[in-house]
Design a protein around this motif. Structure first.
Motif, PDB file in Angstrom:
ATOM      1  N   GLN A 264      28.280 -29.774  28.439  1.00  0.00           N
ATOM      2  CA  GLN A 264      26.996 -29.348  27.883  1.00  0.00           C
ATOM      3  C   GLN A 264      26.054 -28.848  28.972  1.00  0.00           C
ATOM      4  O   GLN A 264      25.348 -27.852  28.790  1.00  0.00           O
ATOM      5  CB  GLN A 264      26.374 -30.512  27.116  1.00  0.00           C
ATOM      6  CG  GLN A 264      27.171 -30.941  25.888  1.00  0.00           C
ATOM      7  CD  GLN A 264      26.607 -32.191  25.240  1.00  0.00           C
ATOM      8  OE1 GLN A 264      25.650 -32.777  25.737  1.00  0.00           O
ATOM      9  NE2 GLN A 264      27.211 -32.617  24.135  1.00  0.00           N
ATOM     10  N   ALA A 265      26.031 -29.518  30.112  1.00  0.00           N
ATOM     11  CA  ALA A 265      25.178 -29.075  31.214  1.00  0.00           C
ATOM     12  C   ALA A 265      25.647 -27.729  31.755  1.00  0.00           C
ATOM     13  O   ALA A 265      24.819 -26.860  32.096  1.00  0.00           O
ATOM     14  CB  ALA A 265      25.166 -30.128  32.322  1.00  0.00           C
ATOM     15  N   ALA A 266      26.963 -27.515  31.828  1.00  0.00           N
ATOM     16  CA  ALA A 266      27.479 -26.233  32.301  1.00  0.00           C
ATOM     17  C   ALA A 266      27.150 -25.116  31.317  1.00  0.00           C
ATOM     18  O   ALA A 266      26.842 -23.986  31.720  1.00  0.00           O
ATOM     19  CB  ALA A 266      28.984 -26.333  32.520  1.00  0.00           C
ATOM     20  N   GLN A 267      27.220 -25.397  30.017  1.00  0.00           N
ATOM     21  CA  GLN A 267      26.844 -24.390  29.021  1.00  0.00           C
ATOM     22  C   GLN A 267      25.373 -24.028  29.134  1.00  0.00           C
ATOM     23  O   GLN A 267      25.002 -22.851  29.053  1.00  0.00           O
ATOM     24  CB  GLN A 267      27.166 -24.914  27.622  1.00  0.00           C
ATOM     25  CG  GLN A 267      28.659 -25.020  27.330  1.00  0.00           C
ATOM     26  CD  GLN A 267      28.940 -25.682  25.992  1.00  0.00           C
ATOM     27  OE1 GLN A 267      28.071 -26.342  25.413  1.00  0.00           O
ATOM     28  NE2 GLN A 267      30.162 -25.523  25.483  1.00  0.00           N
ATOM     29  N   ALA A 268      24.524 -25.039  29.327  1.00  0.00           N
ATOM     30  CA  ALA A 268      23.093 -24.761  29.485  1.00  0.00           C
ATOM     31  C   ALA A 268      22.829 -23.983  30.767  1.00  0.00           C
ATOM     32  O   ALA A 268      21.954 -23.099  30.800  1.00  0.00           O
ATOM     33  CB  ALA A 268      22.316 -26.077  29.488  1.00  0.00           C
ATOM     34  N   SER A 269      23.568 -24.281  31.838  1.00  0.00           N
ATOM     35  CA  SER A 269      23.397 -23.536  33.076  1.00  0.00           C
ATOM     36  C   SER A 269      23.834 -22.083  32.920  1.00  0.00           C
ATOM     37  O   SER A 269      23.189 -21.164  33.460  1.00  0.00           O
ATOM     38  CB  SER A 269      24.203 -24.214  34.192  1.00  0.00           C
ATOM     39  OG  SER A 269      24.085 -23.499  35.404  1.00  0.00           O
ATOM     40  N   LEU A 270      24.905 -21.841  32.175  1.00  0.00           N
ATOM     41  CA  LEU A 270      25.330 -20.465  31.926  1.00  0.00           C
ATOM     42  C   LEU A 270      24.298 -19.717  31.093  1.00  0.00           C
ATOM     43  O   LEU A 270      23.992 -18.538  31.366  1.00  0.00           O
ATOM     44  CB  LEU A 270      26.683 -20.474  31.208  1.00  0.00           C
ATOM     45  CG  LEU A 270      27.231 -19.112  30.779  1.00  0.00           C
ATOM     46  CD1 LEU A 270      27.418 -18.200  31.988  1.00  0.00           C
ATOM     47  CD2 LEU A 270      28.544 -19.280  30.009  1.00  0.00           C
ATOM     48  N   GLU A 271      23.742 -20.382  30.095  1.00  0.00           N
ATOM     49  CA  GLU A 271      22.688 -19.740  29.295  1.00  0.00           C
ATOM     50  C   GLU A 271      21.485 -19.374  30.149  1.00  0.00           C
ATOM     51  O   GLU A 271      20.908 -18.281  30.007  1.00  0.00           O
ATOM     52  CB  GLU A 271      22.270 -20.685  28.172  1.00  0.00           C
ATOM     53  CG  GLU A 271      21.161 -20.116  27.276  1.00  0.00           C
ATOM     54  CD  GLU A 271      20.641 -21.136  26.277  1.00  0.00           C
ATOM     55  OE1 GLU A 271      19.677 -20.795  25.556  1.00  0.00           O
ATOM     56  OE2 GLU A 271      21.191 -22.259  26.235  1.00  0.00           O
ATOM     57  N   LEU A 272      21.111 -20.266  31.059  1.00  0.00           N
ATOM     58  CA  LEU A 272      19.985 -19.956  31.945  1.00  0.00           C
ATOM     59  C   LEU A 272      20.306 -18.780  32.856  1.00  0.00           C
ATOM     60  O   LEU A 272      19.444 -17.909  33.091  1.00  0.00           O
ATOM     61  CB  LEU A 272      19.636 -21.192  32.768  1.00  0.00           C
ATOM     62  CG  LEU A 272      18.531 -21.016  33.819  1.00  0.00           C
ATOM     63  CD1 LEU A 272      17.216 -20.597  33.160  1.00  0.00           C
ATOM     64  CD2 LEU A 272      18.348 -22.297  34.616  1.00  0.00           C
ATOM     65  N   SER A 273      21.531 -18.716  33.378  1.00  0.00           N
ATOM     66  CA  SER A 273      21.901 -17.610  34.268  1.00  0.00           C
ATOM     67  C   SER A 273      21.898 -16.283  33.527  1.00  0.00           C
ATOM     68  O   SER A 273      21.517 -15.241  34.096  1.00  0.00           O
ATOM     69  CB  SER A 273      23.285 -17.868  34.874  1.00  0.00           C
ATOM     70  OG  SER A 273      23.285 -19.053  35.639  1.00  0.00           O
ATOM     71  N   GLU A 274      22.310 -16.293  32.264  1.00  0.00           N
ATOM     72  CA  GLU A 274      22.311 -15.053  31.495  1.00  0.00           C
ATOM     73  C   GLU A 274      20.907 -14.651  31.056  1.00  0.00           C
ATOM     74  O   GLU A 274      20.658 -13.461  30.804  1.00  0.00           O
ATOM     75  CB  GLU A 274      23.213 -15.214  30.266  1.00  0.00           C
ATOM     76  CG  GLU A 274      24.693 -15.365  30.617  1.00  0.00           C
ATOM     77  CD  GLU A 274      25.544 -15.654  29.391  1.00  0.00           C
ATOM     78  OE1 GLU A 274      26.773 -15.475  29.471  1.00  0.00           O
ATOM     79  OE2 GLU A 274      24.975 -16.046  28.351  1.00  0.00           O
ATOM     80  N   THR A 275      19.992 -15.632  30.968  1.00  0.00           N
ATOM     81  CA  THR A 275      18.612 -15.319  30.556  1.00  0.00           C
ATOM     82  C   THR A 275      17.745 -14.912  31.741  1.00  0.00           C
ATOM     83  O   THR A 275      16.951 -13.962  31.655  1.00  0.00           O
ATOM     84  CB  THR A 275      17.995 -16.535  29.851  1.00  0.00           C
ATOM     85  OG1 THR A 275      18.812 -16.908  28.746  1.00  0.00           O
ATOM     86  CG2 THR A 275      16.593 -16.204  29.350  1.00  0.00           C
ATOM     87  N   ASP A 276      17.884 -15.598  32.847  1.00  0.00           N
ATOM     88  CA  ASP A 276      17.063 -15.351  34.029  1.00  0.00           C
ATOM     89  C   ASP A 276      17.705 -14.240  34.857  1.00  0.00           C
ATOM     90  O   ASP A 276      18.463 -14.488  35.794  1.00  0.00           O
ATOM     91  CB  ASP A 276      16.942 -16.636  34.845  1.00  0.00           C
ATOM     92  CG  ASP A 276      15.957 -16.486  35.987  1.00  0.00           C
ATOM     93  OD1 ASP A 276      15.206 -15.481  36.013  1.00  0.00           O
ATOM     94  OD2 ASP A 276      15.949 -17.363  36.864  1.00  0.00           O
ATOM     95  N   LYS A 277      17.414 -12.979  34.496  1.00  0.00           N
ATOM     96  CA  LYS A 277      18.050 -11.838  35.138  1.00  0.00           C
ATOM     97  C   LYS A 277      17.198 -11.201  36.221  1.00  0.00           C
ATOM     98  O   LYS A 277      17.586 -10.178  36.785  1.00  0.00           O
ATOM     99  CB  LYS A 277      18.412 -10.782  34.077  1.00  0.00           C
ATOM    100  CG  LYS A 277      19.476 -11.269  33.096  1.00  0.00           C
ATOM    101  CD  LYS A 277      19.876 -10.174  32.141  1.00  0.00           C
ATOM    102  CE  LYS A 277      20.991 -10.657  31.200  1.00  0.00           C
ATOM    103  NZ  LYS A 277      21.428  -9.591  30.245  1.00  0.00           N
ATOM    104  N   ARG A 278      16.049 -11.740  36.500  1.00  0.00           N
ATOM    105  CA  ARG A 278      15.217 -11.194  37.578  1.00  0.00           C
ATOM    106  C   ARG A 278      14.346 -12.297  38.129  1.00  0.00           C
ATOM    107  O   ARG A 278      14.198 -13.359  37.516  1.00  0.00           O
ATOM    108  CB  ARG A 278      14.358 -10.046  37.062  1.00  0.00           C
ATOM    109  CG  ARG A 278      13.405 -10.434  35.961  1.00  0.00           C
ATOM    110  CD  ARG A 278      12.569  -9.251  35.515  1.00  0.00           C
ATOM    111  NE  ARG A 278      11.693  -9.606  34.407  1.00  0.00           N
ATOM    112  CZ  ARG A 278      11.569  -8.890  33.307  1.00  0.00           C
ATOM    113  NH1 ARG A 278      12.284  -7.790  33.151  1.00  0.00           N
ATOM    114  NH2 ARG A 278      10.732  -9.256  32.346  1.00  0.00           N
ATOM    115  N   ASP A 279      13.773 -12.055  39.278  1.00  0.00           N
ATOM    116  CA  ASP A 279      12.857 -13.011  39.881  1.00  0.00           C
ATOM    117  C   ASP A 279      11.611 -13.149  39.019  1.00  0.00           C
ATOM    118  O   ASP A 279      11.286 -12.260  38.216  1.00  0.00           O
ATOM    119  CB  ASP A 279      12.469 -12.553  41.291  1.00  0.00           C
ATOM    120  CG  ASP A 279      13.649 -12.593  42.249  1.00  0.00           C
ATOM    121  OD1 ASP A 279      14.580 -13.386  41.976  1.00  0.00           O
ATOM    122  OD2 ASP A 279      13.643 -11.839  43.232  1.00  0.00           O
TER     123      ASP A 279
END
Length: 426
Positions: A264-279
């Protein structure tokens, strides 16, 4: 005069050959052997300590427990930061501009600006979900660490109990060797045994004393290891309850819950990486005070600015790929944890069945050997059996008692391993 008849010499030869086996037994005139202590008796506590108390003491000394409060505080601080409306720390900019180094016409300008980073759309929600998954997975990870420590505590308690049993056996062997040596010495003085038999008996008494000291040293070493693990001097008795019939792997197994929380933590981390696409974007508010020349009036102006960074593949692709790799690894760990738990449970059940059968077999052997030893002892007192027959019966009784004590140790250890495989704490 010493009797050197053939019958007499044959008796002395038989007695000399059977002395090594007799030193572990009681002689014909000694008291019957005491039953070997069970595992629970060998590990009897000195202060009413239980395995749960020992585990709690060992957990209080473990690095995972001592750092738990700080790690919880770290997660809480990150959650508070994620609930803020700014994404990071504000920054201040101070600037001054003048022409004094070239024309010196009186140009003066002062500027002050406050820059605030703000969340990009969807990033704060994804960050909060990632932190929530990390917080939910923290306690299962603590339970896994506690379960691993419980395995060490159980094994250490079993080792101390076995060492105590061996120490008691060594003491019993030394006591019986002394008794037999005294009996042989009386026979030597009476002319029924040769002097060499008495010397050999005394030598084996010293050998039994050496074995007793070695067993005592081994017990002291294991007790020191127990003290280092738990900080307690008393070793509890191994009285873990037997699980219910046909135990199965449950969804509340600590290792399974920890693996699921990592997914679950890895899925949430992947979602954050796909959402946070810029500084993070930033908003700036500044004040400028300017004078164009000497004698001119100063002018004050307000400045508003917004900075929008652009996302690129060179920034996003590595982060997304790393997050996907972590998710794949977490899912593989979950599958491996399920297979490992099932394997350990099946092995523990098989070992428990084997330990039960072994104990039943050894108990029957001890009963039969006890009956045989009693009948042979009675016939020996009546003069119907010779000494070698009596010594063989006593030796068989001793070996049967020793095998039964080892079977009890194996059964209790099998119960502990089954509880460990089920994820049950003491």
């Amino acid at each position: 005069m010493l009797d050197l008849s053939p019958f007499r010499l044959s008796r002395l030869a038989c007695t000399s050959l059977l002395l090594p086996a007799a030193l572990t037994l009681a002689s014909a005139q000694t008291v019957p052997p005491r039953p070997l202590p069970s595992l629970a008796e060998a590990a009897a506590p000195t202060g009413g300590t239980s395995l749960r108390e020992a585990l709690d003491a060992a957990w209080a000394l473990s690095p995972a427990a001592r750092s738990a409060d700080s790690r919880r505080a770290q997660l809480q601080a990150r959650e508070r930061a994620a609930s803020s409306w700014i994404n990071g720390s504000p920054s201040a900019v101070l600037a001054h501009r003048s022409d004094r180094f070239n024309s010196n016409g009186g140009l003066r300008e002062y500027e002050a600006e406050l820059e605030l980073p703000i969340w990009s759309p969807g990033v704060r929600g994804a960050t909060q979900r990632e932190l929530a998954a990390l917080r939910l997975g923290f306690e299962p990870q603590q339970q896994v660490a506690r379960l691993k420590l419980a395995a060490d505590v159980r094994e250490a308690a079993v080792s101390v109990a076995v060492a105590r049993t061996e120490r008691d056996l060594a003491q019993r062997k030394h006591s019986e060797a002394q008794t037999l040596a005294q009996d042989v010495e009386r026979r030597v003085k009476a002319g029924d045994s040769a002097r060499v038999d008495g010397l050999q008996a005394q030598s084996l008494v010293q050998q039994a004393a050496s074995g007793r000291e070695q067993a005592q040293q081994a017990l002291a070493r294991l007790q020191n290891q127990w003290l280092a693990l738990t900080g307690m001097a008393a070793v509890p008795s191994l009285d873990e309850p037997l699980p219910s019939a046909n135990p199965v792997m449950g969804p509340d197994h600590p290792a399974l819950q920890a693996a699921q929380s990592r997914v679950q933590a890895a899925q949430a981390s992947l979602e954050l990486s796909e959402t946070d696409k810029r500084d993070p974007m930033s908003v700036g508010v500044g004040v400028t005070r300017e004078r164009s020349a000497f004698g001119a009036a100063s002018e004050t102006s307000l400045r508003l600015a917004i900075k929008i960074p652009f996302g690129t593949d060179s920034r996003n692709a590595p982060r997304i790929a790393a997050a996907r790799a972590e998710l794949d690894a977490a899912q593989a760990e979950l599958d491996a944890a399920q297979r490992q738990i099932q394997t350990e449970l099946a092995s523990a059940l098989a070992e428990l069945d084997a330990a039960r059968r072994t104990q039943a077999s050894m108990a029957e052997r001890a009963r039969l050997s006890s009956e045989v030893q009693g009948l042979v002892a009675k016939s020996y007192r009546l003069g119907e059996s010779d000494l070698p027959t009596r010594l063989r019966a006593d030796s068989e009784k001793f070996e049967a008692d020793l095998s039964l004590a080892r079977a009890r140790v194996g059964l209790q250890r099998a119960i502990s391993q089954l509880n460990q495989a089920l994820g049950l704490l003491p």
